[in-house]
Design an enzyme around this catalytic site. Structure first.
Site, mmCIF file in Angstrom:
data_model
loop_
_atom_site.group_PDB
_atom_site.id
_atom_site.type_symbol
_atom_site.label_atom_id
_atom_site.label_comp_id
_atom_site.label_asym_id
_atom_site.label_seq_id
_atom_site.Cartn_x
_atom_site.Cartn_y
_atom_site.Cartn_z
ATOM 1 N N ILE A 85 0.727 -15.922 3.105
ATOM 2 C CA ILE A 85 0.431 -14.547 3.156
ATOM 3 C C ILE A 85 -0.684 -14.619 4.257
ATOM 4 C CG2 ILE A 85 0.974 -13.966 0.915
ATOM 5 C CD1 ILE A 85 -1.773 -13.851 0.046
ATOM 6 N N ASP A 86 -0.668 -13.230 4.595
ATOM 7 C CA ASP A 86 -1.460 -12.988 5.759
ATOM 8 C C ASP A 86 -2.968 -12.998 5.452
ATOM 9 O OD1 ASP A 86 0.598 -12.364 7.212
ATOM 10 O OD2 ASP A 86 0.586 -10.174 6.853
ATOM 11 N N LYS A 87 -3.940 -13.201 6.463
ATOM 12 C CA LYS A 87 -5.415 -13.377 6.139
ATOM 13 C C LYS A 87 -5.664 -12.316 5.587
ATOM 14 C CE LYS A 87 -9.591 -13.111 8.921
ATOM 15 N NZ LYS A 87 -10.051 -13.057 10.272
ATOM 16 N N ARG A 187 4.817 -5.070 6.018
ATOM 17 C CA ARG A 187 4.049 -4.181 7.008
ATOM 18 C C ARG A 187 4.741 -3.724 8.023
ATOM 19 N NH1 ARG A 187 -0.574 -8.318 8.888
ATOM 20 N NH2 ARG A 187 -1.497 -6.249 9.910
#
Length: 273
Positions: A85-87, A187
């Protein structure tokens, strides 16, 4: 919410992409057995080492706390990982502890049979549940972000189902169920339908998207951005078939403090309108 401490590590030599330096970084482990680990990743933590991020990642922490984690072919430097998953996205991440588990779980991700739900706060007053689909690929204007295309040659097929949970006039709390799991999928999908994630600087959500022109409202939103200076996205639940028992197991995690604080501010704001 306290930001992650900056960890200074002296590297013995210039790093290579496949090297992982073990670091004593605490992990929030939701579940662990002989085959899998489920971690609740905080926002701000990079999942695996890469360019300019060789230390302080989740994988550096895993290398310290767990030895000999397996790696998928072509995933050198990412021991135990079957997804990411994204930062600046918080929430659940599944880790494999042995070769059988990593291959068993990787097939579930490939088949899109992993059950994953995210909570997101998006700009706009969403009235209905819905589905976003299309071919997702790198933007021609900015390679750091993803766009949705009708042409299959420009990306990979992607599907997100969303459900309205709570409306705040100018923003909406939704639950997103992933049918596929592409980079930046939620997103990019939400931006595509005109509802970028709240405080998402890469996809236009860090500007006031809906609301009034009153100075008081602008200040309120800026205060929310300060409380949550990252995209309002949390990997809330994850379900999978266990590699040893072959039973379906499901886990959920609470929203983090910054997300809860922003929701509380919006509830109080709309209550006095």
């Amino acid at each position: 919410v306290k930001p992650l401490d900056v960890i200074s590590v002296v590297l013995p030599h210039p790093p290579r992409d496949t090297e992982v330096y073990p670091e004593n970084i605490p992990l929030d482990i939701v579940y662990e057995d002989d085959d899998v680990i489920l971690v609740n990743k905080p926002a701000g933590m990079v999942v695996h080492p890469g360019f300019n991020n060789y230390t302080g990642t989740l994988v550096n922490a895993l290398a310290y706390h767990f030895q000999n984690l397996p790696q998928l072919p072509g995933n050198d430097g990412r021991p135990g990982l079957v997804h990411r998953i994204d930062k600046d996205t918080s929430g659940l991440l599944l880790i494999s502890k042995n070769e059988h588990a990593i291959n068993f779980l990787a097939k579930q991700f490939f088949d899109h049979s992993i059950a994953r739900k995210y909570y997101a706060l998006v700009w706009g007053d969403m009235e209905h549940d819905g589905t976003v689909s299309g071919y997702i690929g790198r933007s021609a204007k900015d390679r750091r972000v993803m766009d949705l295309y009708d042409d299959e040659s420009k990306g990979k097929w992607s599907v997100t189902h969303y459900k309205v949970l709570e409306r705040f006039n100018y923003v909406t709390l939704i639950e997103c169920q992933l049918e596929t799991g592409r980079t930046h999928q939620i997103r990019a999908h939400m931006k595509h339908i005109g509802h970028p994630l709240f405080s998402d600087s890469s996809y236009g959500g860090s500007r006031i998207g809906k609301g009034t022109t009153f100075t008081k409202y602008k200040q309120f939103v800026e205060n929310c951005f300060e409380l949550m200076p990252r995209q309002a996205l949390h990997a809330k639940s994850l379900g999978f078939i266990h590699p040893k028992t072959h039973q379906f197991i499901h886990f959920e995690t609470d929203l983090p403090a910054d997300f809860l604080a922003v929701l509380d501010k919006w509830r109080k704001y709309v209550a006095i309108l």
